[in-house]
Design an enzyme around this catalytic site. Sequence first.
Site, PDB file in Angstrom:
ATOM      1  N   ASN A  98       0.830  -1.195   0.000  1.00 44.89           N
ATOM      2  CA  ASN A  98       0.000   0.000   0.000  1.00 44.89           C
ATOM      3  C   ASN A  98       0.875   1.259   0.000  1.00 44.89           C
ATOM      4  OD1 ASN A  98      -2.437   1.663   0.160  1.00 44.89           O
ATOM      5  ND2 ASN A  98      -3.434  -0.191   0.908  1.00 44.89           N
ATOM      6  N   HIS A 124       3.493   0.050  -2.634  1.00 45.74           N
ATOM      7  CA  HIS A 124       3.916  -1.356  -2.654  1.00 45.74           C
ATOM      8  C   HIS A 124       5.429  -1.545  -2.648  1.00 45.74           C
ATOM      9  CE1 HIS A 124      -0.204  -2.306  -2.898  1.00 45.74           C
ATOM     10  NE2 HIS A 124      -0.363  -2.254  -4.196  1.00 45.74           N
ATOM     11  N   HIS A 193      -1.366  -9.779  -3.474  1.00 42.81           N
ATOM     12  CA  HIS A 193      -2.154  -8.908  -4.348  1.00 42.81           C
ATOM     13  C   HIS A 193      -2.857  -9.711  -5.457  1.00 42.81           C
ATOM     14  CE1 HIS A 193      -3.441  -5.232  -6.239  1.00 42.81           C
ATOM     15  NE2 HIS A 193      -2.648  -4.480  -5.475  1.00 42.81           N
ATOM     16  N   GLN A 302      -7.731  -4.293   2.401  1.00 42.06           N
ATOM     17  CA  GLN A 302      -7.944  -3.359   1.310  1.00 42.06           C
ATOM     18  C   GLN A 302      -8.836  -4.040   0.284  1.00 42.06           C
ATOM     19  OE1 GLN A 302      -6.390  -0.303   1.405  1.00 42.06           O
ATOM     20  NE2 GLN A 302      -6.774   0.565  -0.623  1.00 42.06           N
ATOM     21  N   GLU A 330      -6.729  -7.437   0.032  1.00 41.27           N
ATOM     22  CA  GLU A 330      -5.350  -7.396   0.514  1.00 41.27           C
ATOM     23  C   GLU A 330      -5.363  -7.243   2.038  1.00 41.27           C
ATOM     24  OE1 GLU A 330      -3.257  -4.380  -2.074  1.00 41.27           O
ATOM     25  OE2 GLU A 330      -5.281  -4.372  -2.916  1.00 41.27           O
TER      26      GLU A 330
END
Length: 367
Positions: A98, A124, A193, A302, A330
Amino acid sequence: MRWLKIMLLSMTTAMAAHGSVTKTPFGTTPDGTAVDLYTLKSEGIEASIMTFGARVVSIKTPDRDGKIADVVLGYSALDGYLADKSTYFGAIVGRYGNRIAFGKFSLDGNQYQIPTNNGANSLHGGTVGFDRLVWKGRAIADGVEMTLVSKDGDQGYPGTLTVHVRYTVHHGALRIDYSSSTDKDTVLNLTNHSYFNLSGDPKKTILDEQIMIPADQYTPVNPVQIPTGELASVEGTPFDFRKSTVIGARINEDNEQLKIGGGYDHNWVLRGKNGEVKTAARVYDPASGRVLTVTTTEPGVQFYTGNSLNGAAYGSAQQSNAKNTALCLETQHFPDSPNHPSFPTTELKPGEVLHSTTTFTFSTQTK
């Protein structure tokens, strides 16, 4: 002879219960590094994981009629992943998954600058995150262990970090166990991811799928998707998924947060204590009957609806994916936590081992 048949049957049953692991070549990177693909099989699931980015390449599960299909987005060859530097399909992202505002954070009185690769922010892990590196794979019971050593100063982060990520399969579930240690104080936020489409058809959108997220709060973001620091109630907003709701039902509402993300791309604050296993989400596809249940020890998740997928084609096969054709869940600590002392800490110190677990369990339900 009869006892031999019984013994062989018992051995076959045990192998089916414990699953199988096979390793095959999956190409080489431009610098000549070999990439391997590990295929994990158990009852109700087959998952393929490669060493480039420790990525989930495919997850095959049955629908309510027993038809097997791949339920994650990916590419048929390595060159697709090498060419695609924006989607992070299936990857372990880090050192910090993130966003971190302006790529800056303070730790032990020192200021650190990491690469900015998402406008003015870092996303990331930076320009060469863990998704762009070849991990070391090792077959284990029911799965594979991926190991990566990130040297002190890698992408500007302090400390030499050693990460082990274990993927295992069992009875329709893919479990991910993370274990990390460092020789100097650092920050860490690892996640997977993968992009899920439970229909098994990557041309269909996920807007008709239904999702439940057992969270009473989420973290609103500013116009560049950095958390404001507020833990906002989902009550009366399009972010209330405490009851199973069609994903597309409110995605186009006149809501400032939805406009910022181009859809859902936010962190939900999960109920329960950090480190305790809790449900992060449940997704149901009415057409196929597939159900995905996500549990985690992380404090947040997320939920992203593939808003930036734009049909761009990658690799020699020229494979592409359109907007909203997959969703991500995520599991994570909150975005930009190093700059928000009120958020659960992402600091890791020498002598500590940081563990977390996330499990993706696949099942079906009747109409």
